[in-house]
Motif scaffolding. Structure first.
Motif, PDB file in Angstrom:
ATOM      1  N   ASN A  41      61.815   1.256   2.100  1.00  0.00           N
ATOM      2  CA  ASN A  41      61.278   1.591   3.428  1.00  0.00           C
ATOM      3  C   ASN A  41      62.277   2.445   4.208  1.00  0.00           C
ATOM      4  N   GLN A  42      63.548   2.101   4.107  1.00  0.00           N
ATOM      5  CA  GLN A  42      64.605   2.863   4.769  1.00  0.00           C
ATOM      6  C   GLN A  42      64.688   4.286   4.196  1.00  0.00           C
ATOM      7  N   LEU A  43      64.601   4.403   2.887  1.00  0.00           N
ATOM      8  CA  LEU A  43      64.738   5.706   2.237  1.00  0.00           C
ATOM      9  C   LEU A  43      63.610   6.661   2.601  1.00  0.00           C
ATOM     10  N   VAL A  44      62.396   6.121   2.779  1.00  0.00           N
ATOM     11  CA  VAL A  44      61.291   7.015   3.126  1.00  0.00           C
ATOM     12  C   VAL A  44      61.024   7.034   4.624  1.00  0.00           C
ATOM     13  N   GLY A  45      61.683   6.155   5.348  1.00  0.00           N
ATOM     14  CA  GLY A  45      61.534   6.161   6.805  1.00  0.00           C
ATOM     15  C   GLY A  45      60.203   5.634   7.291  1.00  0.00           C
ATOM     16  N   ALA A  46      59.573   4.775   6.504  1.00  0.00           N
ATOM     17  CA  ALA A  46      58.310   4.162   6.931  1.00  0.00           C
ATOM     18  C   ALA A  46      58.112   2.877   6.153  1.00  0.00           C
ATOM     19  N   LYS A  47      57.293   1.990   6.710  1.00  0.00           N
ATOM     20  CA  LYS A  47      57.074   0.753   5.978  1.00  0.00           C
ATOM     21  C   LYS A  47      55.972   0.952   4.949  1.00  0.00           C
ATOM     22  N   VAL A  48      56.372   1.073   3.697  1.00  0.00           N
ATOM     23  CA  VAL A  48      55.385   1.237   2.639  1.00  0.00           C
ATOM     24  C   VAL A  48      55.313  -0.006   1.767  1.00  0.00           C
ATOM     25  N   SER A  49      56.315  -0.876   1.886  1.00  0.00           N
ATOM     26  CA  SER A  49      56.343  -2.063   1.043  1.00  0.00           C
ATOM     27  C   SER A  49      56.697  -3.244   1.936  1.00  0.00           C
ATOM     28  N   PRO A 191      57.657  20.766 -10.589  1.00  0.00           N
ATOM     29  CA  PRO A 191      56.796  20.808  -9.395  1.00  0.00           C
ATOM     30  C   PRO A 191      56.693  19.435  -8.735  1.00  0.00           C
ATOM     31  N   TRP A 192      56.447  19.434  -7.447  1.00  0.00           N
ATOM     32  CA  TRP A 192      56.244  18.164  -6.744  1.00  0.00           C
ATOM     33  C   TRP A 192      54.950  17.518  -7.208  1.00  0.00           C
ATOM     34  N   LEU A 193      54.975  16.222  -7.355  1.00  0.00           N
ATOM     35  CA  LEU A 193      53.798  15.520  -7.861  1.00  0.00           C
ATOM     36  C   LEU A 193      52.893  15.002  -6.749  1.00  0.00           C
ATOM     37  N   TYR A 194      53.432  14.939  -5.537  1.00  0.00           N
ATOM     38  CA  TYR A 194      52.624  14.475  -4.409  1.00  0.00           C
ATOM     39  C   TYR A 194      52.616  15.537  -3.323  1.00  0.00           C
ATOM     40  N   PRO A 195      51.541  15.576  -2.531  1.00  0.00           N
ATOM     41  CA  PRO A 195      51.535  16.494  -1.395  1.00  0.00           C
ATOM     42  C   PRO A 195      52.734  16.170  -0.498  1.00  0.00           C
ATOM     43  N   PRO A 196      53.293  17.183   0.171  1.00  0.00           N
ATOM     44  CA  PRO A 196      54.525  16.963   0.936  1.00  0.00           C
ATOM     45  C   PRO A 196      54.377  15.918   2.049  1.00  0.00           C
ATOM     46  N   ASP A 197      53.132  15.639   2.476  1.00  0.00           N
ATOM     47  CA  ASP A 197      52.976  14.700   3.585  1.00  0.00           C
ATOM     48  C   ASP A 197      52.659  13.280   3.124  1.00  0.00           C
ATOM     49  N   GLN A 198      52.647  13.047   1.818  1.00  0.00           N
ATOM     50  CA  GLN A 198      52.294  11.697   1.354  1.00  0.00           C
ATOM     51  C   GLN A 198      53.510  10.792   1.229  1.00  0.00           C
ATOM     52  N   LEU A 199      53.397   9.572   1.723  1.00  0.00           N
ATOM     53  CA  LEU A 199      54.540   8.642   1.719  1.00  0.00           C
ATOM     54  C   LEU A 199      54.433   7.570   0.645  1.00  0.00           C
ATOM     55  N   SER A 200      53.209   7.281   0.207  1.00  0.00           N
ATOM     56  CA  SER A 200      53.052   6.158  -0.711  1.00  0.00           C
ATOM     57  C   SER A 200      51.780   6.312  -1.518  1.00  0.00           C
ATOM     58  N   ASP A 201      51.732   5.659  -2.667  1.00  0.00           N
ATOM     59  CA  ASP A 201      50.520   5.744  -3.482  1.00  0.00           C
ATOM     60  C   ASP A 201      49.661   4.491  -3.342  1.00  0.00           C
ATOM     61  N   LEU A 202      50.081   3.611  -2.464  1.00  0.00           N
ATOM     62  CA  LEU A 202      49.333   2.365  -2.323  1.00  0.00           C
ATOM     63  C   LEU A 202      48.049   2.636  -1.523  1.00  0.00           C
TER      64      LEU A 202
END
Ligand SMILES: Nc1nc2c(ncn2[C@@H]2O[C@H](COP(=O)(O)OP(=O)(O)OP(=O)(O)O)[C@@H](O)[C@H]2O)c(=O)[nH]1
Ligand SMILES: [Mg+2]
Length: 313
Positions: A41-49, A191-202
């Protein structure tokens, strides 16, 4: 209308990727409660887990994404690695090692207070068998003295030839930037695998269930170790812009159902309120949350439930 199968997105405004992009996977492995989800969560700057004080909070692999310059880093949060006792445990531990299998960097996260205990020894043995490079990350340094950290580093590095050692506090954000820069430098070209604005795959339905499970764990202290499970059953977008969510809390015994509901329904009301507040912030709109409690003695062996958690294909 938002698509609940998509993960959560960052605010718009990221730059588009350019020609020299790099992209890779970082698996964070470690004993239960080491702070893996807090770190991600700290590394991505949002609560994803979700994060709780209890062991075995994370049950499945969660991917979280961040960008450092031209590198996209995909973090894989994994369940804690421990000695499996039950069917669900086995699936969790398998998911944890599975998360490490395809990673470009494996980071072993250690609760520095616990040191080289039996659980961490088992993980080191696993790493040796894996025959893969790894970095050591000593966490919770806010809780222990410097000399102890050096001792710990020695104990671990004499057992395994780590590429690097980092000392961090995932909770306070100390040492995170250095670690992140290092990881970015280790990402292979691609290449990037996710769009630049995506934070999580959940998917949002799953994240919403996780949020309720977090509130349940936080509220119930030690009464319900991990005999519970939450599923989102209904997700209805309302014409007025609000969303109506129905979730089921599965427990294994009638006595547990009573605890979850609480005197006069007080406990479940508080859980629902805390979850609703967080969901409203996450979704940025009004949420009507309805919680139901069902007793299923063997929910942890039910393929349908395991599939819902993401532990069965
Ligand atoms: N003091 C302190 N506490 C931390 C730090 N990092 C994590 N914690 C706490 O440790 C507990 C466990 O954190 P989690 O992030 O849920 O740990 P985890 O490794 O994901 O746990 P599982 O999913 O159960 O394997 C929580 O109470 C966190 O607040 C830290 O750097 N310092
Ligand atoms: Mg976790």
């Amino acid at each position: 209308m938002s698509n609940t199968e998509q993960g959560i997105n960052a605010p718009q405004g990221e730059t588009t990727p350019h020609a020299n992009t790099r992209c890779g996977f970082v698996a964070i492995i470690g004993a239960p409660n080491a702070g893996k989800s807090t770190l991600i969560n700290q590394l991505v700057g949002a609560k994803v887990s979700i994060v709780t004080h209890k062991v075995q909070t994370t049950r499945t692999r969660v991917r979280a994404v961040t960008i450092v310059d031209d590198a996209q880093i995909i973090f894989v949060d994994t369940p804690g690695i421990f000695k499996p006792k039950r069917r669900l445990d086995e699936a969790m531990v398998e998911a944890a090692w599975g998360g490490a299998a395809d990673a470009d960097v494996i980071a072993l996260l250690v609760d520095a207070r616990r040191g080289l205990d039996e659980e961490n020894r088992r993980i080191l043995d696993g790493l040796k068998k894996f025959n893969r490079a790894a970095v050591l990350v000593l966490n919770k340094i806010d809780l222990i003295d410097k000399p102890k950290l050096l001792e710990l580093t020695e104990a671990f590095t004499s057992e395994f030839d780590f590429d690097e050692v980092f000392m961090i506090s995932a909770l306070k954000g100390e040492g995170i930037e250095d670690f992140k820069q290092y990881l970015a430098s280790r990402m292979p070209p691609g290449p990037w695998l996710y769009p630049p604005d995506q934070l999580s795959d959940l998917p949002l339905r799953l994240l919403a269930a996780e949020i309720t499970r977090e509130k349940l764990y936080l509220r119930l202290h030690d009464e319900l170790p991990y005999a519970s499970h939450v599923e989102t059953e209904q997700w209805e977008e309302r014409p007025d812009g609000s969303v109506r969510i129905e979730q089921v809390i599965y427990v294994q015994r009638d006595s547990q159902k009573k605890i979850v509901i609480g005197k006069g329904g007080q406990t479940i009301k508080a859980i629902g309120q805390a979850a609703r507040e967080e969901l409203q912030l996450l979704l940025n709109r009004k949420v009507h949350l309805f919680l139901f409690v069902k007793v299923r003695e063997h929910w942890d062996r039910d393929p349908e439930r395991l599939r819902a958690i993401g532990l069965l294909d």
